[in-house]
Design a protein around this motif. Structure first.
Motif, PDB file in Angstrom:
ATOM      1  N   LYS A   1       0.837  -1.215   0.000  1.00  0.00           N
ATOM      2  CA  LYS A   1       0.000   0.000   0.000  1.00  0.00           C
ATOM      3  C   LYS A   1       0.868   1.260   0.000  1.00  0.00           C
ATOM      4  O   LYS A   1       0.663   2.172  -0.800  1.00  0.00           O
ATOM      5  CB  LYS A   1      -0.933  -0.007   1.213  1.00  0.00           C
ATOM      6  CG  LYS A   1      -1.894   1.139   1.250  1.00  0.00           C
ATOM      7  CD  LYS A   1      -2.844   1.030   2.419  1.00  0.00           C
ATOM      8  CE  LYS A   1      -3.801   2.192   2.433  1.00  0.00           C
ATOM      9  NZ  LYS A   1      -4.725   2.129   3.566  1.00  0.00           N
ATOM     10  N   SER A   2       1.859   1.309   0.886  1.00  0.00           N
ATOM     11  CA  SER A   2       2.737   2.474   0.981  1.00  0.00           C
ATOM     12  C   SER A   2       3.527   2.671  -0.305  1.00  0.00           C
ATOM     13  O   SER A   2       3.643   3.784  -0.825  1.00  0.00           O
ATOM     14  CB  SER A   2       3.692   2.305   2.164  1.00  0.00           C
ATOM     15  OG  SER A   2       4.702   3.281   2.137  1.00  0.00           O
ATOM     16  N   ALA A   3       4.088   1.582  -0.814  1.00  0.00           N
ATOM     17  CA  ALA A   3       4.905   1.667  -2.030  1.00  0.00           C
ATOM     18  C   ALA A   3       4.062   2.101  -3.224  1.00  0.00           C
ATOM     19  O   ALA A   3       4.534   2.840  -4.090  1.00  0.00           O
ATOM     20  CB  ALA A   3       5.580   0.330  -2.301  1.00  0.00           C
ATOM     21  N   ASP A   4       2.825   1.665  -3.265  1.00  0.00           N
ATOM     22  CA  ASP A   4       1.927   2.069  -4.359  1.00  0.00           C
ATOM     23  C   ASP A   4       1.653   3.565  -4.285  1.00  0.00           C
ATOM     24  O   ASP A   4       1.736   4.275  -5.296  1.00  0.00           O
ATOM     25  CB  ASP A   4       0.623   1.265  -4.276  1.00  0.00           C
ATOM     26  CG  ASP A   4      -0.256   1.452  -5.492  1.00  0.00           C
ATOM     27  OD1 ASP A   4       0.279   1.637  -6.608  1.00  0.00           O
ATOM     28  OD2 ASP A   4      -1.490   1.410  -5.340  1.00  0.00           O
TER      29      ASP A   4
ATOM     30  N   TYR B   1      10.007  -0.677  -6.910  1.00  0.00           N
ATOM     31  CA  TYR B   1      10.885  -1.779  -6.507  1.00  0.00           C
ATOM     32  C   TYR B   1      10.376  -2.465  -5.236  1.00  0.00           C
ATOM     33  O   TYR B   1      10.256  -3.693  -5.181  1.00  0.00           O
ATOM     34  CB  TYR B   1      12.301  -1.249  -6.315  1.00  0.00           C
ATOM     35  CG  TYR B   1      13.319  -2.312  -6.021  1.00  0.00           C
ATOM     36  CD1 TYR B   1      13.725  -3.211  -7.010  1.00  0.00           C
ATOM     37  CD2 TYR B   1      13.878  -2.429  -4.755  1.00  0.00           C
ATOM     38  CE1 TYR B   1      14.664  -4.191  -6.746  1.00  0.00           C
ATOM     39  CE2 TYR B   1      14.814  -3.411  -4.481  1.00  0.00           C
ATOM     40  CZ  TYR B   1      15.204  -4.288  -5.476  1.00  0.00           C
ATOM     41  OH  TYR B   1      16.131  -5.261  -5.202  1.00  0.00           O
ATOM     42  N   ASN B   2      10.055  -1.695  -4.204  1.00  0.00           N
ATOM     43  CA  ASN B   2       9.572  -2.299  -2.968  1.00  0.00           C
ATOM     44  C   ASN B   2       8.145  -2.828  -3.112  1.00  0.00           C
ATOM     45  O   ASN B   2       7.776  -3.808  -2.466  1.00  0.00           O
ATOM     46  CB  ASN B   2       9.693  -1.318  -1.804  1.00  0.00           C
ATOM     47  CG  ASN B   2      11.125  -1.196  -1.346  1.00  0.00           C
ATOM     48  OD1 ASN B   2      11.856  -2.178  -1.299  1.00  0.00           O
ATOM     49  ND2 ASN B   2      11.547   0.014  -1.029  1.00  0.00           N
ATOM     50  N   TYR B   3       7.364  -2.207  -3.984  1.00  0.00           N
ATOM     51  CA  TYR B   3       6.027  -2.719  -4.293  1.00  0.00           C
ATOM     52  C   TYR B   3       6.161  -4.135  -4.855  1.00  0.00           C
ATOM     53  O   TYR B   3       5.474  -5.056  -4.437  1.00  0.00           O
ATOM     54  CB  TYR B   3       5.354  -1.795  -5.316  1.00  0.00           C
ATOM     55  CG  TYR B   3       4.002  -2.244  -5.791  1.00  0.00           C
ATOM     56  CD1 TYR B   3       2.853  -1.889  -5.095  1.00  0.00           C
ATOM     57  CD2 TYR B   3       3.866  -3.015  -6.941  1.00  0.00           C
ATOM     58  CE1 TYR B   3       1.599  -2.288  -5.531  1.00  0.00           C
ATOM     59  CE2 TYR B   3       2.620  -3.429  -7.387  1.00  0.00           C
ATOM     60  CZ  TYR B   3       1.499  -3.062  -6.682  1.00  0.00           C
ATOM     61  OH  TYR B   3       0.251  -3.470  -7.114  1.00  0.00           O
ATOM     62  N   MET B   4       7.089  -4.289  -5.794  1.00  0.00           N
ATOM     63  CA  MET B   4       7.315  -5.580  -6.418  1.00  0.00           C
ATOM     64  C   MET B   4       7.853  -6.589  -5.403  1.00  0.00           C
ATOM     65  O   MET B   4       7.398  -7.729  -5.356  1.00  0.00           O
ATOM     66  CB  MET B   4       8.288  -5.387  -7.592  1.00  0.00           C
ATOM     67  CG  MET B   4       8.772  -6.641  -8.272  1.00  0.00           C
ATOM     68  SD  MET B   4      10.231  -7.407  -7.514  1.00  0.00           S
ATOM     69  CE  MET B   4      11.390  -6.079  -7.423  1.00  0.00           C
ATOM     70  N   ARG B   5       8.792  -6.193  -4.579  1.00  0.00           N
ATOM     71  CA  ARG B   5       9.361  -7.112  -3.584  1.00  0.00           C
ATOM     72  C   ARG B   5       8.293  -7.635  -2.623  1.00  0.00           C
ATOM     73  O   ARG B   5       8.213  -8.839  -2.349  1.00  0.00           O
ATOM     74  CB  ARG B   5      10.472  -6.415  -2.784  1.00  0.00           C
ATOM     75  CG  ARG B   5      11.742  -6.196  -3.579  1.00  0.00           C
ATOM     76  CD  ARG B   5      12.773  -5.390  -2.797  1.00  0.00           C
ATOM     77  NE  ARG B   5      13.192  -6.069  -1.568  1.00  0.00           N
ATOM     78  CZ  ARG B   5      13.686  -5.438  -0.508  1.00  0.00           C
ATOM     79  NH1 ARG B   5      13.837  -4.120  -0.506  1.00  0.00           N
ATOM     80  NH2 ARG B   5      14.056  -6.118   0.557  1.00  0.00           N
ATOM     81  N   ALA B   6       7.455  -6.730  -2.126  1.00  0.00           N
ATOM     82  CA  ALA B   6       6.394  -7.132  -1.192  1.00  0.00           C
ATOM     83  C   ALA B   6       5.353  -8.000  -1.899  1.00  0.00           C
ATOM     84  O   ALA B   6       4.870  -8.994  -1.343  1.00  0.00           O
ATOM     85  CB  ALA B   6       5.742  -5.898  -0.576  1.00  0.00           C
ATOM     86  N   THR B   7       5.019  -7.640  -3.131  1.00  0.00           N
ATOM     87  CA  THR B   7       4.051  -8.416  -3.908  1.00  0.00           C
ATOM     88  C   THR B   7       4.553  -9.834  -4.127  1.00  0.00           C
ATOM     89  O   THR B   7       3.797 -10.806  -3.995  1.00  0.00           O
ATOM     90  CB  THR B   7       3.788  -7.722  -5.267  1.00  0.00           C
ATOM     91  OG1 THR B   7       3.197  -6.441  -5.011  1.00  0.00           O
ATOM     92  CG2 THR B   7       2.859  -8.533  -6.142  1.00  0.00           C
TER      93      THR B   7
END
Length: 197
Positions: free
Chosen positions: A62-65, A71-77
């Motif tokens: 949510k935060s990365a979006d 990059y962190n959005y992808m890592r968490a996903t």
């Protein structure tokens, strides 16, 4: 802050988590959202409770979006996707779209290790859902990349799995995948000719 981050890993788990939580809050107060998301991912990696870990990873997504931290959005996903596959939980449509977006990002950026993880998660989900059309598309996109970087063994492995998946299926019932089927047929011929040499 970087030195503090490294020192947090050298202490015991409870102290490390407390230090990381404090550092993450400090980073957010300073509006260093990418750093905060990195720290939050470290917190998730140290969290043993799976429900809590999922919750933390969802917060990072949510935060990365919001902050356009791809990059962190992808890592968490990806971490969430791996957890879903390992636990047998169903993947939501929203998360499925996020995984596909992550795959496209990784494929374009040529981040091979992450691309492999994302490919494996998507392959598992598509197999579970019996989604032949997307398996064919994923194979075509990945196959091209594998051949470009000399990973023919990986291509053969998934070629075999895809052909097994297609056994007994009415290929004529598949929608909008003629390009993918032609590609698979071409790769089948090429792989067979290489193996027979």
């Amino acid at each position: 802050m970087h030195k503090q981050f490294l020192l947090a890993f050298e202490t015991n788990r409870a102290k490390a988590l407390a230090s990381l939580i404090s550092l993450e809050a400090q980073a957010r107060r300073k509006k260093s959202f990418v750093g905060a998301n990195n720290i939050k991912l470290s917190i998730a990696s140290k969290t043993q409770d799976l429900d809590e870990k999922k919750k933390i990873l969802q917060q990072v997504v949510k935060s990365a979006d919001i902050e356009n931290d791809k990059y962190n959005y992808m890592r968490a996903t990806l971490e969430l996707g791996k957890m879903h596959v390992e636990s047998g939980d169903a993947v939501t449509e929203k998360h499925m779209r996020a995984l596909i977006d992550s795959y496209n990002y990784l494929h374009a950026e040529d981040l091979r290790e992450f691309t492999k993880v994302c490919h494996d998660v998507l392959w598992s989900v598509f197999c579970e859902r019996k989604n032949t059309e997307n398996l064919l598309r994923l194979f075509r996109l990945s196959s091209v990349k594998w051949r470009l970087v000399g990973e023919e063994k990986q291509e053969r492995r998934y070629n075999i799995m895809l052909n097994k998946h297609l056994e007994g299926k009415q290929v004529s019932q598949l929608q909008n995948v003629s390009r993918e089927l032609l590609y698979l047929e071409s790769r089948n011929r090429n792989i067979i000719s290489k193996l027979s040499r």
